[in-house]
Write a protein that holds these residues in place. Structure first.
Motif, PDB file in Angstrom:
ATOM      1  N   ALA A 117       0.767  -1.023   0.019  1.00 50.92           N
ATOM      2  CA  ALA A 117      -0.135   0.101   0.178  1.00 50.92           C
ATOM      3  C   ALA A 117       0.770   1.324  -0.092  1.00 50.92           C
ATOM      4  O   ALA A 117       2.048   1.118   0.383  1.00 50.92           O
ATOM      5  CB  ALA A 117      -0.990   0.011   1.202  1.00 50.92           C
ATOM      6  N   GLY A 118       0.256   2.367  -0.588  1.00 51.01           N
ATOM      7  CA  GLY A 118       1.135   3.556  -0.389  1.00 51.01           C
ATOM      8  C   GLY A 118      -0.080   4.575  -1.103  1.00 51.01           C
ATOM      9  O   GLY A 118      -1.114   4.490  -1.449  1.00 51.01           O
ATOM     10  N   THR A 119       0.818   5.894  -1.726  1.00 50.47           N
ATOM     11  CA  THR A 119      -0.112   7.030  -2.458  1.00 50.47           C
ATOM     12  C   THR A 119       0.890   6.904  -3.806  1.00 50.47           C
ATOM     13  O   THR A 119       2.041   6.913  -3.886  1.00 50.47           O
ATOM     14  CB  THR A 119      -0.104   8.089  -1.734  1.00 50.47           C
ATOM     15  N   THR A 120       0.032   7.256  -4.826  1.00 45.86           N
ATOM     16  CA  THR A 120       0.664   7.471  -6.104  1.00 45.86           C
ATOM     17  C   THR A 120       1.943   8.552  -6.525  1.00 45.86           C
ATOM     18  O   THR A 120       2.549   8.342  -7.161  1.00 45.86           O
ATOM     19  CB  THR A 120      -0.546   7.513  -7.082  1.00 45.86           C
ATOM     20  N   GLN A 121       1.619   9.436  -5.534  1.00 42.38           N
ATOM     21  CA  GLN A 121       2.795  10.401  -5.501  1.00 42.38           C
ATOM     22  C   GLN A 121       4.013  10.261  -5.033  1.00 42.38           C
ATOM     23  O   GLN A 121       5.085  10.314  -5.244  1.00 42.38           O
ATOM     24  CB  GLN A 121       2.192  11.798  -4.949  1.00 42.38           C
ATOM     25  N   ARG A 122       3.677   9.518  -3.707  1.00 40.24           N
ATOM     26  CA  ARG A 122       4.932   9.232  -2.737  1.00 40.24           C
ATOM     27  C   ARG A 122       5.391   7.820  -3.280  1.00 40.24           C
ATOM     28  O   ARG A 122       6.843   7.940  -3.615  1.00 40.24           O
ATOM     29  CB  ARG A 122       4.399   8.716  -1.528  1.00 40.24           C
ATOM     30  N   THR A 123       4.710   6.983  -3.923  1.00 41.95           N
ATOM     31  CA  THR A 123       5.406   5.849  -4.630  1.00 41.95           C
ATOM     32  C   THR A 123       4.642   5.571  -5.958  1.00 41.95           C
ATOM     33  O   THR A 123       3.942   4.616  -5.814  1.00 41.95           O
ATOM     34  CB  THR A 123       5.145   4.615  -3.546  1.00 41.95           C
TER      35      THR A 123
END
Length: 616
Positions: A585-591
């Motif tokens: 899991a993560g965010t599209t900007q950060r990862t």
């Protein structure tokens, strides 16, 4: 009209029915922000959806008026004097069930009903699936398998009861798909039923067959697209071949069946609906139909012969090492006996193709390891009523052990699980903001005409494959999240030639070249087969997977914390089973880019008496 964007909040009720199972994150909605944009349709999209529904209503009204196919709708169906042939039934019968029927116990679709002196048709059915099976009469094959005088008399009595009164589930019995299955069942079991029958039963049987064929002839045009429509045309073609005095029916039904096969069986042999299971169901009827043409010394339609030839190689395309089909777009448990029966008719017996571009699937192999990926857009709206939001999902197996799977669909109780099973979260792929990559039309009025089709989803799926440094490489991307989130999902696979390593990469990029990637939460899910045992290691990025054959595989995802969550495997033969899933899991900007790897760390344990590999 309610347009569902595939959000999965509120569906944990049926999941908790599995011994209290809940799936943290896997099927949970409730994300805010960017996900909310998916639920807000533009005026243009609403107009397009309204046009889809209106078009379906118009097509249904035309079919009811007989304008869909005048030649078939109004062809005469006289009561036959006799049956010319009885087609072969390729589905196997179980003689032990004949005694259960004789004792008044009818077990269909996971439900058992005791008759207590009544006929099964008088009872209020415990489920729609139970009623469909009962009124389809496919269970006659079990009585035939017993082959006793008592079984024959019991079969005749039950058919006679139905001819007198279909009973409580009259509406289910009258549906085109159920009528078609009943007509085929009666024709294939006619020799068994009519042997030693008295003249009165014989004439009632013939009159009832003719009446059902007339009903089916009128309803075929409005049967749901996909397998149900083909099934109706198959039944009419069988009737034209088997019943005497049906020359006009045979020609009209044969022509319509040929047209529908040309439309629904794609050039690579896959079905228009994209459901692999349709290949098994359809071939179990097409192969006996081909034999029926030969028995009548009539040429089979070239379109039918070509469709069979195209479909056969695709059977091997969708198979894992254990013989089971991959779970895509409505495919559940694989009936091994049925598949083996069909494969016995395959004269080529060659290696499966690797690329099915028309069907939208890719297959990668490396010394016993198989990866099958969904790389296609959803089917056309009328044929998408059971399709899944599964673009760029994959399944992976090693030898006879499946490792990564999609949740699939259960053999029974599909209505309970349908919303969950069709969601992107039920597949081994990336999910953005807990939202499916396809949108399903939820409308009480529309569902009566066209079920719950997919009305929006990936429109452009770009696929590239090749070989690099001793490995098979495939890259694909889809725009299913472009309208709602401005994001394109790209996925790459690299499978080593020896099958011992699978490298993957998921990339989230902006839909506009040069633009920044919009920010949204994501979860990349790898649902595991229930036979896979997961062990967490000290490294938060790694897990060890143990397979039943003794193999061990390490899963690693550098720079992303790995979570192990509960999941459910719906396609198990005995019903839904608990299992686990690996989640990144993560965010599209950060990862915006993830890399992950499956590596075999221990070979399979040799079976006792098996030859050992020489030491290197």
């Amino acid at each position: 009209m309610d347009e569902s964007g595939g959000r999965t909040g509120g569906v944990l009720g049926p999941l908790r029915g599995l011994g209290g199972l809940s799936l943290p994150g896997a099927f949970r909605g409730g994300q805010k922000g960017a996900g909310g944009r998916v639920a807000r349709s533009s005026v243009a999209e609403r107009a397009r959806l309204a046009g889809i529904v209106a078009g379906a209503w118009v097509r249904a009204l035309i079919a009811r008026a007989g304008g869909g196919d005048v030649a078939l709708s109004y062809v005469p169906v006289p009561v036959p004097e006799r049956l010319l042939i009885a087609p072969q039934d390729l589905r196997t019968g179980d003689a032990t069930l004949a005694s259960e029927f004789y004792a008044g116990r009818f077990a269909f679709a996971g439900k058992v009903v005791s008759l207590d002196g009544r006929t099964p048709f008088e009872l209020v059915p415990p489920s729609i699936e139970w009623a469909e099976t009962l009124h389809g009469f496919g269970w006659l094959r079990h009585l035939r398998a017993a082959g006793t005088t008592i079984a024959r008399a019991n079969a005749r009595a039950l058919v006679g009861d139905w001819m007198r009164d279909p009973g409580a589930a009259r509406a289910v019995a009258a549906r085109s798909d159920v009528t078609a299955r009943r007509v085929i069942s009666w024709l294939t079991q006619a020799t068994f039923l009519l042997q030693d029958a008295d003249h009165d039963f014989y004439r009632r049987f013939m009159r009832s067959l003719a009446r059902q064929v007339r009903q089916l002839r009128r309803a075929a045009g409005e049967a749901p697209d996909g397998y149900p429509r083909l099934l109706a045309l198959l039944a009419l073609t069988f009737a034209g071949l088997c019943m005497s005095d049906q020359g006009r029916l045979m020609k009209a039904a044969e022509r319509r069946l040929a047209e529908e096969l040309e439309r629904q069986i794609l050039p690579d042999g896959g079905p228009l609906s994209r459901n692999p299971g349709m290949l098994i169901d359809l071939l179990l009827d097409l192969l006996p139909l081909r034999q029926a043409f030969a028995a009548r010394n009539l040429p089979a339609p070239p379109e039918m012969m070509n469709a069979v030839d195209r479909m056969m190689p695709m059977l091997r395309f969708f198979r894992h090492g254990d013989g089971a089909f991959a779970h895509f777009n409505g495919m559940g448990h694989t009936a091994a006996d049925q598949l083996a029966t069909i494969l016995a008719f395959d004269d080529a017996r060659g290696a499966p193709v690797a690329n099915a571009p028309y069907s939208g699937y890719q297959r990668l192999e490396g010394k016993g390891c198989v990866l099958i990926a969904d790389t296609g857009p959803p089917p056309p709206v009328p044929a998408s009523w059971e399709a899944h939001a599964s673009c760029l999902s994959f399944e992976f197996s090693s030898g006879r052990c499946r490792m990564v799977v999609n949740c699939g669909v259960p053999a029974t109780g599909r209505d309970t699980w349908r919303q969950v099973a069709r969601a992107t979260a039920a597949h081994s792929t990336a999910v953005i903001a807990d939202t499916s990559s396809c949108r399903f039309l939820q409308s009480a009025h529309a569902s009566r005409i066209m079920g719950v089709p997919i009305v929006a989803g990936p429109r452009h799926v770009d696929v590239q494959r090749g070989a690099r440094a001793g490995a098979v490489v495939m890259r694909a991307s889809h725009d299913g999240y472009l309208a709602g989130f401005g994001i394109v999902h790209q996925r790459s696979f690299r499978l080593a030639v020896d099958g011992g390593r699978l490298d993957g990469e998921d990339v989230f990029r902006a839909g506009t070249e040069g633009a920044a990637v919009p920010d949204a939460p994501f979860a990349v899910r790898f649902h595991l087969h229930p036979t896979v045992r997961v062990e967490r290691l000290d490294d938060p990025h790694t897990a060890l997977l143990s397979l039943p054959n003794g193999e061990a595989w390490a899963f690693a995802a550098p720079h992303v914390t790995l979570a192990v969550e509960e999941s459910v495997y719906l396609a198990a033969p005995g019903g839904p089973r608990r299992t686990a899933q690996l989640v990144l899991a993560g965010t599209t900007q950060r990862t915006p880019r993830l890399i992950w790897t499956f590596v075999r760390t221990r070979e399979a344990t040799p079976a006792p008496g098996a030859p050992q590999r020489p030491a290197r």
